[in-house]
Design an enzyme around this catalytic site. Structure first.
Site, PDB file in Angstrom:
ATOM      1  N   ASP A 425       0.839  -1.189   0.000  1.00 36.51           N
ATOM      2  CA  ASP A 425       0.000   0.000   0.000  1.00 36.51           C
ATOM      3  C   ASP A 425       0.876   1.242   0.000  1.00 36.51           C
ATOM      4  OD1 ASP A 425      -2.355  -1.391   0.056  1.00 36.51           O
ATOM      5  OD2 ASP A 425      -2.510  -1.402   2.233  1.00 36.51           O
ATOM      6  N   ASP A 729      -4.611  -3.130   4.825  1.00 36.36           N
ATOM      7  CA  ASP A 729      -5.140  -2.626   6.096  1.00 36.36           C
ATOM      8  C   ASP A 729      -6.665  -2.646   6.159  1.00 36.36           C
ATOM      9  OD1 ASP A 729      -5.750  -0.624   4.326  1.00 36.36           O
ATOM     10  OD2 ASP A 729      -4.428   0.878   5.208  1.00 36.36           O
ATOM     11  N   ASP A 733      -9.235  -5.998   1.886  1.00 33.13           N
ATOM     12  CA  ASP A 733      -7.919  -6.543   1.529  1.00 33.13           C
ATOM     13  C   ASP A 733      -7.782  -7.997   1.960  1.00 33.13           C
ATOM     14  OD1 ASP A 733      -6.845  -4.261   0.333  1.00 33.13           O
ATOM     15  OD2 ASP A 733      -6.294  -3.396   2.267  1.00 33.13           O
TER      16      ASP A 733
END
Length: 998
Positions: A425, A729, A733
């Site tokens: 990310d 997070d 996901d």
């Protein structure tokens, strides 16, 4: 004055609310009762005595609260007055929660229990002792020791005949205890780390303030704030919220999301929030919940075998077969020599005399031969390999915890050493996650943060305050007008709320009083926007906030800074798109605010709320640019990944311009490399499967990606043979985290759903920690290889020496006790010494270890065979020529052989520290455990030779003989240095064969 007045007068000075002490209340009641008793014994007045908030808990409601959610008793809840009545019963408050006073928290725990559940007791120390003794070969040795003890006492008397048997008993006991202590310590360490995984942080309201507490500190009456991705921490009922949906599959097996509202208000512990947000009143905790009852019956299994342990088990089995074969041959040879009269005792007398045969002598002789054969098996089988894996995993997990990485799955430690691609990310991982508003546009004008009130119309500011302050999952707490506001929420929400309070003069309390929230559509990663429908002065206003280009696409007009509204034609929209693009090119995250006045609610659901907030024909209020700077250490970490042969791909929800700017700033992409592809998630999604596989390797940045896009990229990379690690997070996901070879969730911003789907939790959300985890993964594998090289050297040397000696001379130079001592050195103590090394910079300069690469490499074979051959040659020379060379007796010569053999292993432990590097002493002072083990081994060896002579079967040596032992053993150092000059090809054997031309 009547007696009631007397009582009230006495009690009026005492506050019956916390934090007054109980003894004051009791004292007042006692004095009052005495007064009443003295005044008029036969007259009584019925008084409704007030009770403190914590004393009132110990009534008859406990049982009904306990089963309220578990059995979904809607009728009971209705009789209690619904959620509001239950709040009153539990002395709580929907807005302010309970008091954070320790006395009240303690009282609530006493009344309703704590939010914990009983755990099965871990294995005790003596269970580990029994497990260590369960080795069949050690048990055989114990039986042999018993026979040896009996025959020894019979032949030599109790004074001299007990030494051999008791010595073996003590040696087996020592090996068992050391192994049990080591396993017991590692088990406790694993249990401690496992408990860290269960310690979830929960957002609650106490004393009117939002705060995070441990899930174990949650009590009945607490008001819990739930958001997408949270796990419901206890049983409770819905107070207020919007669009709340939960996944109850962990409890019921049904995967379909369940809507929670005032109509169906029950929330069970352990379920996951998949959409919306709400506040919840806790009604039952711990074992009073169905989740707590279920968890109390589950035993966490810390004995699962990792892939590396499974491979080592196969290696151990193969080596064990070789050891058994050699032991059978030795037994056969020694037995034949015994019965043919070729075996002689210390005095040169034949052990078997066919003219003087006795059953006890034959049995004693065979037991001794069998005992030696079994000892060879014990030494040959590398029991230390599984122990070495356990030690290095436990050691690395403990160190990784200090390095801000919490391991949830043991095998992930090993797999991280093989990772070839990391999909990461952006926000919080590559960046600092400290967002601040740096640009603000109203209409086509940029507005300075200091002069918003002077340059922007009041109505526009008011609408912006509504859009920021009421369309949010964050909160602003301000005790009074002079105190500094306490802002909570996600980094984006906190940045926007701080900007609205400081620059726009937003007052959240007045906002909530002036506007009623009718309906909410919570933000999620697919819509990339959130909406709220407000009722202000009997008029409905819809507010939307989210990704700038997505909000802009739904706007048909925009506010100017003077409050006027203009139509948004194609030219105006292009102008705003350029503003957004310019902000994104400056690494800013662009957020747009828009609103729309609604005449009436188009349609409602069963509870009277708007079923959908209108999101077309919006009026653009303004654009905000948030700066989230890159972490200063991330560039170095990314360079380390490149040197380690690991590709890093950034997968983000930001637009493509922001993503590209951040990627360049971090060093993920460069301007002149055409092989580094930047795509949007939708573009990649629309490719054909063949095109997706073709381009997956080249992708460096994927912008505007959905969770499905991330999952698709991971699947493509795995199909191409990559070992993939993924960071995540959010709740969405979870599929990608599970699909990846190693799932890495974020400890700060990560939801509980993401954490549960991951293998490792990155506690500081920092990409450099991901690189640290990767280096630890490589270190685990490297440490195991060091130990394998060391142990196989000992195995090969001991087996060959004993076999050749047995075949040629009928005697083995090393006794049973001596071989068990060597076994202890190379198994437990060797594992402690070599399996606790820390990662080095050199580990990140090598390519990743492939999944199918052999555990024993050509480099290791070169090192171990050279050392084993040297030891075999030297010790066989000592065996056959030692007595003549040194002019000593057979017993002294055997002691020299034993001493030289042990010190050869001590020096070879240094060689095993570095498989390829010539300087084996580099960074040796960093590993205090290694130095301590070496010192203890040397000290104990001196005791074995000089003090415990009867126990070890040794003879005292003089200084010259000690010098010979240490000097010869020390040759292993220069030999190890010279051997490493021999080049070793990394190609497989079939790759080195010449290709024949047709």
């Amino acid at each position: 004055m009547d007696y009631a007045s007397i009582f009230l007068a006495r009690t009026s000075s005492v506050s019956f609310t916390l934090p007054r002490k109980r003894w004051r209340i009791a004292f007042t009641i006692i004095i009052t009762c005495r007064t009443l008793s003295r005044k008029q014994r036969n007259q009584y007045v019925l008084i409704n005595m007030p009770t403190t908030s914590f004393l009132s808990f110990k009534g008859n409601h406990h049982q009904s609260f306990n089963h309220l959610v578990k059995e979904k008793r809607a009728e009971d809840l209705h009789q209690l007055g619904g959620a509001s009545g239950l709040i009153t019963k539990l002395k709580s408050d929907s807005n302010n929660g309970i008091s954070s006073d320790n006395e009240e928290i303690r009282a609530r725990k006493e009344a309703f229990g704590s939010n914990t559940y009983p755990k099965k007791k871990p294995k005790g120390f003596f269970v580990h002792v029994w497990d260590a003794l369960s080795d069949p070969f050690l048990l055989i040795l114990v039986v042999c020791a018993a026979f040896s003890l009996g025959f020894g006492i019979k032949e030599h008397g109790i004074k001299n005949g007990w030494y051999d048997g008791v010595s073996i008993f003590l040696a087996v006991f020592l090996v068992t205890i050391v192994s049990a202590v080591s396993n017991f310590k590692q088990s406790k360490r694993f249990d401690k780390l496992a408990s860290e995984c269960d310690n979830i942080r929960v957002a609650v309201v106490r004393d009117g303030r939002r705060q995070e507490i441990s899930i174990f500190e949650l009590v009945v009456g607490d008001v819990v704030l739930l958001n997408i991705g949270d796990q419901v921490p206890a049983d409770g009922v819905f107070i207020e919220g919007h669009s709340l949906q939960v996944d109850e599959s962990s409890m019921t097996g049904e995967t379909h999301p369940v809507d929670i509202s005032e109509k169906d208000p029950f929330l069970s512990s352990g379920v996951k929030v998949v959409d919306g947000y709400a506040s919840m009143l806790v009604t039952a905790v711990g074992t009073d919940t169905e989740w707590g009852e279920m968890m109390g019956t589950i035993t966490r299994d810390n004995n699962e075998e990792t892939p590396l342990q499974e491979r080592l088990q196969g290696l151990t089995t193969n080596i064990g077969k070789i050891g058994v074969t050699v032991a059978v041959l030795v037994f056969a040879v020694l037995t034949i020599r015994y019965f043919t009269g070729s075996t002689k005792d210390e005095n040169g007398v034949q052990e078997f005399d066919k003219h003087h045969v006795s059953t006890s002598n034959i049995i004693s002789g065979l037991v001794n031969i069998f005992q030696q054969a079994v000892t060879i098996i014990v030494v040959a089988i590398p029991e230390g390999l599984p122990l070495a894996v356990t030690l290095t995993l436990a050691f690395s997990m403990k160190r990784m915890m200090k390095d801000n990485a919490l391991v949830r799955n043991l095998s992930a430690c090993e797999t991280m050493g093989s990772v070839t691609t990391i999909c990461t990310d952006k926000t919080g991982t590559l960046t600092l996650n400290r967002m601040t508003v740096t640009e603000f546009w109203v209409g086509k004008e940029v507005v300075s943060s200091e002069g918003v009130a002077e340059s922007v119309d009041a109505r526009v500011i008011s609408l912006l305050c509504q859009g920021v302050g009421l369309n949010t999952t964050g909160s602003v707490y301000q005790n009074n007008s002079l105190s500094v506001p306490e802002i909570s929420g996600s980094p984006t929400e906190k940045a926007l709320l701080h900007w609205a309070v400081s620059s726009l003069g937003m007052d959240t309390d007045s906002l909530k009083r002036g506007c009623k929230v009718v309906h909410v559509e919570a933000f999620n990663s697919e819509k990339k926007r959130s909406g709220v429908l407000l009722m202000e002065n009997r008029k409905l206003v819809a507010h939307w906030k989210g990704a700038a280009e997505m909000i802009l696409a739904r706007c048909t007009g925009y506010y100017n800074n003077d409050g006027s509204i203009y139509d948004m034609d194609v030219d105006h929209k292009s102008h705003f798109e350029r503003i957004i693009k310019d902000m994104a090119a400056s690494s800013l995250r662009c957020i747009a605010f828009a609103c729309k006045s609604i005449e009436e609610v188009a349609h409602t659901d069963e509870e009277g709320e708007a079923a959908k907030i209108e999101d077309e024909g919006l009026i653009l209020l303004g654009l905000v640019g948030l700066k989230d700077p890159c972490r200063p250490e991330v560039k170095t970490a990314l360079e380390a990944c490149k040197r380690a042969g690991v590709t890093v791909k950034m997968v983000t929800g930001d637009n493509i311009y922001t993503a590209r700017a951040i990627a360049k700033e971090c060093g993920i992409i460069s301007d002149d490399n055409e092989m580094e592809v930047v795509v949007e998630g939708q573009e990649f999604r629309n490719y054909s499967p063949e095109k997706q596989l073709e381009i997956a390797d080249k992708i460096r940045v994927m912008a505007r990606s959905s969770p499905f896009d991330k999952l698709l990229l991971v699947q493509c990379l795995k199909k191409k043979g990559h070992v993939v690690a993924v960071t995540g997070d959010g709740t969405n996901d979870a599929p990608a985290l599970k699909e990846a070879d190693v799932g890495l969730s974020m400890g700060i911003q990560g939801t509980e759903v993401a954490k549960e789907s991951s293998d490792i939790i990155i506690l500081d959300d920092n990409f450099s920690t991901v690189v640290t985890v990767m280096s630890w993964g490589r270190c685990v594998y490297n440490n195991i290889q060091k130990f394998i090289q060391f142990q196989l050297t000992v195995n090969v040397a001991a087996l060959v020496i004993n076999f050749i000696s047995a075949v040629t001379s009928g005697k083995m130079p090393l006794t049973t006790v001596q071989l068990l001592w060597v076994n202890l050195i190379m198994d437990t103590m060797g594992a402690l010494a070599l399996a606790t090394d820390r990662p080095t910079k050199e580990l990140l300069k090598k390519r990743p270890v492939g999944r199918t690469e052999p555990l024993i490499t050509r480099v290791m074979w070169r090192n171990l065979l050279s050392q084993a051959l040297f030891q075999i040659a030297v010790l066989l020379i000592f065996q056959f020529k030692g007595q003549q060379m040194f002019g000593v007796s057979e017993k002294v010569n055997n002691t020299i052989i034993f001493n030289t053999f042990v010190f050869s292993q001590v020096f070879n432990e240094f060689n095993s520290r570095k498989l390829e590097k010539k300087n084996v002493f580099e960074d040796i002072l960093r590993n205090k455990m290694f130095l301590a083990i070496i010192a203890v081994t040397i000290l104990l060896q001196i005791l074995m030779v000089e003090v415990l002579k009867r126990f070890a079967g040794t003879q005292m040596l003089n200084w010259e003989q000690w010098g010979i032992c240490v000097g010869v053993a020390a040759i292993t150092w220069p030999l190890g240095w010279l051997i490493k000059f021999i080049p070793v090809s990394e190609k497989r054997f079939h790759e080195m064969l010449p290709r024949w031309r047709s």
